[in-house]
Design a protein around this motif. Structure first.
Motif, PDB file in Angstrom:
ATOM      1  N   GLY A   4     -11.838 -22.563 -40.614  1.00 60.33           N
ATOM      2  CA  GLY A   4     -11.143 -23.232 -41.705  1.00 60.33           C
ATOM      3  C   GLY A   4     -10.559 -24.558 -41.266  1.00 60.33           C
ATOM      4  N   ALA A   5     -10.036 -25.292 -42.247  1.00 65.77           N
ATOM      5  CA  ALA A   5      -9.479 -26.616 -41.949  1.00 65.77           C
ATOM      6  C   ALA A   5      -8.293 -26.917 -42.854  1.00 65.77           C
ATOM      7  N   ASP A   6      -7.370 -27.715 -42.326  1.00 64.41           N
ATOM      8  CA  ASP A   6      -6.257 -28.259 -43.089  1.00 64.41           C
ATOM      9  C   ASP A   6      -6.323 -29.775 -42.889  1.00 64.41           C
ATOM     10  N   GLY A  37      -9.387 -20.204 -31.657  1.00 67.21           N
ATOM     11  CA  GLY A  37      -8.981 -21.564 -31.300  1.00 67.21           C
ATOM     12  C   GLY A  37      -8.500 -22.353 -32.503  1.00 67.21           C
ATOM     13  N   PHE A  38      -7.952 -23.545 -32.227  1.00 67.24           N
ATOM     14  CA  PHE A  38      -7.423 -24.439 -33.257  1.00 67.24           C
ATOM     15  C   PHE A  38      -7.506 -25.841 -32.671  1.00 67.24           C
ATOM     16  N   GLY A  39      -7.437 -26.843 -33.535  1.00 64.12           N
ATOM     17  CA  GLY A  39      -7.482 -28.187 -32.971  1.00 64.12           C
ATOM     18  C   GLY A  39      -7.396 -29.290 -33.999  1.00 64.12           C
ATOM     19  N   GLY A  40      -7.751 -30.493 -33.563  1.00 63.33           N
ATOM     20  CA  GLY A  40      -7.686 -31.682 -34.408  1.00 63.33           C
ATOM     21  C   GLY A  40      -8.483 -31.474 -35.682  1.00 63.33           C
ATOM     22  N   GLY A  41      -8.006 -32.093 -36.732  1.00 59.31           N
ATOM     23  CA  GLY A  41      -8.717 -31.975 -38.024  1.00 59.31           C
ATOM     24  C   GLY A  41      -7.804 -31.806 -39.232  1.00 59.31           C
ATOM     25  N   LEU A  42      -6.847 -30.908 -39.195  1.00 61.49           N
ATOM     26  CA  LEU A  42      -6.688 -29.805 -38.243  1.00 61.49           C
ATOM     27  C   LEU A  42      -7.716 -28.709 -38.572  1.00 61.49           C
ATOM     28  N   THR A  43      -8.147 -28.003 -37.567  1.00 59.79           N
ATOM     29  CA  THR A  43      -9.159 -26.968 -37.746  1.00 59.79           C
ATOM     30  C   THR A  43      -8.750 -25.691 -37.025  1.00 59.79           C
ATOM     31  N   ASN A  49     -18.503 -31.465 -34.705  1.00 53.72           N
ATOM     32  CA  ASN A  49     -17.176 -31.967 -34.326  1.00 53.72           C
ATOM     33  C   ASN A  49     -16.112 -31.217 -35.109  1.00 53.72           C
ATOM     34  N   SER A  50     -15.526 -30.247 -34.447  1.00 58.20           N
ATOM     35  CA  SER A  50     -14.410 -29.518 -35.036  1.00 58.20           C
ATOM     36  C   SER A  50     -13.310 -29.451 -33.980  1.00 58.20           C
ATOM     37  N   ALA A  51     -13.268 -30.512 -33.142  1.00 62.22           N
ATOM     38  CA  ALA A  51     -12.293 -30.646 -32.051  1.00 62.22           C
ATOM     39  C   ALA A  51     -12.208 -29.350 -31.244  1.00 62.22           C
ATOM     40  N   CYS A  52     -10.989 -28.883 -30.971  1.00 65.76           N
ATOM     41  CA  CYS A  52     -10.831 -27.741 -30.064  1.00 65.76           C
ATOM     42  C   CYS A  52     -11.349 -26.430 -30.651  1.00 65.76           C
ATOM     43  N   ALA A  69      -5.228 -32.223 -44.514  1.00 69.75           N
ATOM     44  CA  ALA A  69      -3.991 -32.982 -44.705  1.00 69.75           C
ATOM     45  C   ALA A  69      -3.164 -33.035 -43.427  1.00 69.75           C
ATOM     46  N   GLY A  70      -3.308 -32.017 -42.582  1.00 65.21           N
ATOM     47  CA  GLY A  70      -2.570 -31.987 -41.317  1.00 65.21           C
ATOM     48  C   GLY A  70      -3.249 -32.815 -40.233  1.00 65.21           C
ATOM     49  N   GLY A  71      -4.400 -33.392 -40.541  1.00 67.52           N
ATOM     50  CA  GLY A  71      -5.160 -34.166 -39.562  1.00 67.52           C
ATOM     51  C   GLY A  71      -4.404 -35.343 -38.983  1.00 67.52           C
ATOM     52  N   ARG A  72      -3.445 -35.877 -39.737  1.00 71.57           N
ATOM     53  CA  ARG A  72      -2.658 -37.031 -39.267  1.00 71.57           C
ATOM     54  C   ARG A  72      -1.844 -36.708 -38.013  1.00 71.57           C
TER      55      ARG A  72
END
Ligand code: COA
Length: 326
Positions: A182-184, A312-318, A111-114, A186-189
């Motif tokens: 990679g992931a951020d 790609g990029f997506g929720g997580g944020l990822t 699960n790394s969203a998009c 803190a930006g997941g909100r």
């Protein structure tokens, strides 16, 4: 020679049912003109009530096996990228394993969203690089319309359903030349859908009041998306020791045509170097990139020997990108 995961070939599935912008005009206060101008989307596909991610994943996987002449019994591992599983357990990958008849294959969801398909490809490449597995089925499958709040015009115009799958195999030539994930956190909100957690503030954001529906701060995600697509593309090319001139095609996540246009402009490449099918399908999260890559191959825009960037990029944020040689 180092072993890499080579993409042998793929298959995809999108449901027949079409949800057009005209249909959405009857559901929320929006217009075809606004949706096309702000997103580039004209229609998207919707799975029937009784069709879920695993069902679409199985169809796409069967097509990928058939297109590559691979038997289900040859697969060592099934990886499914999804943020819309049928159930918490079993995983979609286990459901696919049972339906394909591949009892020898290990199975796990990512699960790394998009950005999930790139994350799953990265996992596959590691297993193959170490010699642990030889053949892996990598799938992106999403049933986003069951998570969509059809009372919220900010988000309900964006999403669709579908699945794409690729068979990858250990090879000493070509394959996945480099990846960057990679992931951020803190930006997941900025992009949320709740499971068990009862968070009153989150629930209050939803027009429908249903905590499982997806809520998004669109403009924050849009800014992140353009920045990270450019950054990750540059990083992965550097890792592969290549430049954009070596790349024949970019297959980006299809979230908004303005994101793709913004990234292409900042990278300084021509528009026809990016594969776009957003007008027909909208955002299908982790299924976007494998579906788009299958179509690029079908249309002759991606051929054997071509070097291609997937990003790609997506929720997580990822985020995630890969340079592949077909
Ligand atoms: N129809 C008509 N008007 C709409 C609308 C719709 N479907 N959705 C939003 N609006 C309105 C807003 O209410 C706002 O009105 P206001 O100015 O009166 O408040 C106005 O349009 C502008 O809204 P804004 O959110 O600033 O629009 P935007 O240009 O950022 O576009 C998105 C909104 C969602 C299309 C865009 O932000 C986006 O695509 N974000 C990233 C999405 C994404 O990538 N998500 C998934 C991650 S994988």
């Amino acid at each position: 020679m180092a072993l890499r995961a080579k993409l042998l070939g793929g298959g995809y599935y999108v449901p027949d049912r079409v949800l057009t912008n005209a249909d959405l005009e009857k559901m929320v206060d929006t217009s075809d003109e606004w949706i096309v101008r702000r997103t580039g989307i004209r229609e998207r596909r919707i799975a029937d009530e009784d069709m879920y991610s695993s069902d679409m994943a199985v169809i796409a996987a069967r097509r990928a096996l058939e297109n590559t002449g691979t038997k289900a019994e040859e697969i060592d591992l099934i990886l499914v990228a999804t943020c819309t599983p049928d159930m918490f357990t079993p995983s979609v990958a286990c459901m696919v394993q049972a339906q394909l008849g591949a009892p020898q294959a290990a199975a796990l969801d990512v699960n790394s969203a998009c950005a999930g398909f790139i994350a799953a490809l990265t996992v596959a490449n590691q297993f193959i690089g170490t010699g642990y597995y030889k053949k892996i089925l990598v799938i992106g499958a999403e049933n986003l319309t069951k998570m969509t709040d059809y009372k919220d015009r900010n988000t309900c115009i964006l999403f669709g359903d579908g699945a794409g799958a690729f068979v990858v195999e250990a090879s000493e030539e070509g394959g996945i030349l480099a990846t960057d994930i990679g992931a951020d956190g803190a930006g997941g909100r900025n992009l949320t859908s709740l499971a068990f957690r009862n968070d009153e503030a989150e629930i209050a954001k939803r027009v429908s009041g249903n905590k499982q529906t997806l809520w998004m701060d669109g403009s924050e995600v849009l800014k992140f998306a353009v920045r990270i697509m450019v950054q990750s593309t540059r990083t992965v090319l550097e890792k592969a020791g290549l430049t954009l001139d070596d790349i024949s095609l970019i297959v980006p996540h299809q979230a908004n045509i303005r994101i793709i246009d913004g990234a292409v402009k900042r990278l300084g490449i021509s528009h026809d170097k990016a594969f776009v099918n957003i007008e027909k399908y909208g955002n299908i999260s982790s299924a976007c990139i494998p579906i788009a890559l299958c179509q690029a191959i079908e249309e002759g825009r991606a051929k054997k020997g071509d070097k291609i960037v997937l990003v790609g990029f997506g929720g997580g944020l990822t985020w995630g990108s890969a340079v592949i040689e077909l």
